[in-house]
Design an enzyme around this catalytic site. Structure first.
Site, PDB file in Angstrom:
ATOM      1  N   ILE A   7       0.743  -1.232   0.118  1.00 23.65           N
ATOM      2  CA  ILE A   7      -0.016   0.194   0.032  1.00 23.65           C
ATOM      3  C   ILE A   7       0.960   1.291   0.058  1.00 23.65           C
ATOM      4  O   ILE A   7       1.586   1.303   0.866  1.00 23.65           O
ATOM      5  CB  ILE A   7      -0.935   0.162   1.126  1.00 23.65           C
ATOM      6  CG1 ILE A   7      -1.756  -1.161   1.439  1.00 23.65           C
ATOM      7  CG2 ILE A   7      -1.928   1.169   1.131  1.00 23.65           C
ATOM      8  CD1 ILE A   7      -2.835  -1.336   2.618  1.00 23.65           C
ATOM      9  N   GLY A   9       1.570   5.315   0.240  1.00 24.40           N
ATOM     10  CA  GLY A   9       0.918   6.697   0.909  1.00 24.40           C
ATOM     11  C   GLY A   9       0.242   6.304   2.192  1.00 24.40           C
ATOM     12  O   GLY A   9      -0.873   6.654   2.473  1.00 24.40           O
ATOM     13  N   SER A  11       1.166   7.106   5.542  1.00 24.68           N
ATOM     14  CA  SER A  11       1.530   7.929   6.710  1.00 24.68           C
ATOM     15  C   SER A  11       0.336   8.358   7.457  1.00 24.68           C
ATOM     16  O   SER A  11       0.364   8.885   8.227  1.00 24.68           O
ATOM     17  CB  SER A  11       2.727   9.014   6.354  1.00 24.68           C
ATOM     18  OG  SER A  11       1.867   9.938   5.477  1.00 24.68           O
ATOM     19  N   SER A  12      -0.703   8.485   6.547  1.00 24.20           N
ATOM     20  CA  SER A  12      -2.015   9.129   7.143  1.00 24.20           C
ATOM     21  C   SER A  12      -3.288   8.766   6.399  1.00 24.20           C
ATOM     22  O   SER A  12      -2.969   8.004   5.293  1.00 24.20           O
ATOM     23  CB  SER A  12      -1.924  10.537   7.287  1.00 24.20           C
ATOM     24  OG  SER A  12      -1.694  11.219   5.974  1.00 24.20           O
ATOM     25  N   SER A 138     -10.702   8.878  -8.082  1.00 21.15           N
ATOM     26  CA  SER A 138     -11.501   9.955  -7.321  1.00 21.15           C
ATOM     27  C   SER A 138     -12.521  10.065  -8.117  1.00 21.15           C
ATOM     28  O   SER A 138     -12.623   9.673  -9.364  1.00 21.15           O
ATOM     29  CB  SER A 138     -10.650  11.315  -7.186  1.00 21.15           C
ATOM     30  OG  SER A 138     -11.716  12.359  -6.895  1.00 21.15           O
ATOM     31  N   TYR A 151      -5.390  18.450 -11.391  1.00 22.41           N
ATOM     32  CA  TYR A 151      -5.904  17.207 -10.365  1.00 22.41           C
ATOM     33  C   TYR A 151      -6.637  16.353 -11.241  1.00 22.41           C
ATOM     34  O   TYR A 151      -6.363  15.188 -11.348  1.00 22.41           O
ATOM     35  CB  TYR A 151      -6.398  17.685  -8.996  1.00 22.41           C
ATOM     36  CG  TYR A 151      -6.835  16.472  -8.289  1.00 22.41           C
ATOM     37  CD1 TYR A 151      -6.103  15.859  -7.600  1.00 22.41           C
ATOM     38  CD2 TYR A 151      -8.196  16.072  -7.993  1.00 22.41           C
ATOM     39  CE1 TYR A 151      -6.208  14.721  -6.798  1.00 22.41           C
ATOM     40  CE2 TYR A 151      -8.501  15.214  -7.560  1.00 22.41           C
ATOM     41  CZ  TYR A 151      -7.576  14.217  -6.516  1.00 22.41           C
ATOM     42  OH  TYR A 151      -8.011  13.214  -5.733  1.00 22.41           O
TER      43      TYR A 151
END
Length: 286
Positions: A7, A9, A11-12, A138, A151
């Site tokens: 996985i 990313g 860290s949060s 997204s 984005y």
């Protein structure tokens, strides 16, 4: 033998919650992040709950870093079962206002990083004739939105890339592909986007400013009403990712909330999970 999952990313936010949730459900988790100095909360959580989580340094924009992380997993487990392309970054700024460096950055983090990680795991999944690649995109990968064009462009690219990949690697090599499409996420994602993209505290200036103010007023109204459930928690999105990973026949694409489903309806109504289009493409080209 346990299935393992890489996985990005973690860290949060969604990545952090996904690492914990996958480990609680019997996966060996390789939780990667660009800056491993941010790993302490995840390390403490893993220790306190005796979770099978290993931290890896991985910068999705650096192909050397990506390959090193994947090779570490192969050296230890001799396989890689699931890749969750979660790392990404928000960006809200007009095209005129964005610098060349920012345009390259938002594309590298949100699109090139997905391609690099996917490219790194494909040879191993192909040889073992199994695997799963889940990319957190997204609703902005299906529907363009004001002040998010750069984005959205990067997320549209991920959607197209994964859709094309699914037309041949799934049947040929049993590599399953899914795009997970959240709406708003109530993590530090937006705060990070603001700190990265606002100029003097504003996303838009000059003639764009009144348009941006209307855009922000609408966002605030929707968030305050709550009834539309625009914003999900990281855990709610992680739960959808886990269900996809546990599915025998996962969808090509899936929205993570009713709001996201309704928001994308004009794009998805004829083929909600993408299966019809992929089958049509296979019949047309292969």
């Amino acid at each position: 033998m346990k299935k393992n999952v890489l996985i990005t990313g973690t860290s949060s936010g969604v990545g952090f919650e996904s690492a914990i949730l996958f480990a609680k459900n019997g996966f060996k988790v390789y939780a990667s992040m660009r800056n491993i100095t941010k790993a302490e909360p995840l390390i403490e959580k893993a220790k306190s709950e005796n979770l099978d989580i290993e931290i890896l340094s991985l910068d999705v924009t650096d192909i050397t870093s990506v390959k090193a992380a994947v090779n570490t997993i192969i050296e230890k487990d001799e396989k890689i079962d699931v890749l969750v392309n979660n790392a990404g970054a928000g960006f809200a700024k007009t095209t005129e206002q964005a610098t060349e460096e920012e345009i390259r950055w938002v594309t590298e983090v949100n699109y090139h990083g997905v391609v690099f990680c996917t490219q790194a795991v494909l040879p191993f999944m192909r040889k073992q004739k199994s695997g799963q690649i889940i990319s957190v995109t997204s609703v902005g990968g299906l529907v363009g939105q004001p002040f998010n064009e750069l984005y959205c462009g990067a997320k549209f690219a991920v959607e197209g890339y994964m859709e094309a990949l699914a037309t041949y690697v799934t049947d040929a090599f049993n590599i399953k592909i899914t795009n997970v499409e959240p709406g708003g996420i109530s993590t530090n994602f937006m705060a990070s986007a603001i700190s990265k993209t606002a100029v003097d505290g504003q996303f838009a200036t000059g003639e764009y400013l009144p348009i941006f103010e209307r855009y922000m007023a609408g966002n605030q109204k929707r968030a305050s009403e709550g009834k539309e459930q625009v914003y999900q928690t990281g855990l709610e999105v992680a739960d959808v990712i886990l269900k996809v990973a546990q599915s025998e026949i996962p969808p090509l694409r899936i929205r993570t909330s009713k709001w996201a489903e309704d928001f994308c309806q004009l794009k998805t109504k004829a083929d909600p999970d993408g299966a019809k289009l992929v089958n049509q493409l296979r019949e047309s080209f292969l």
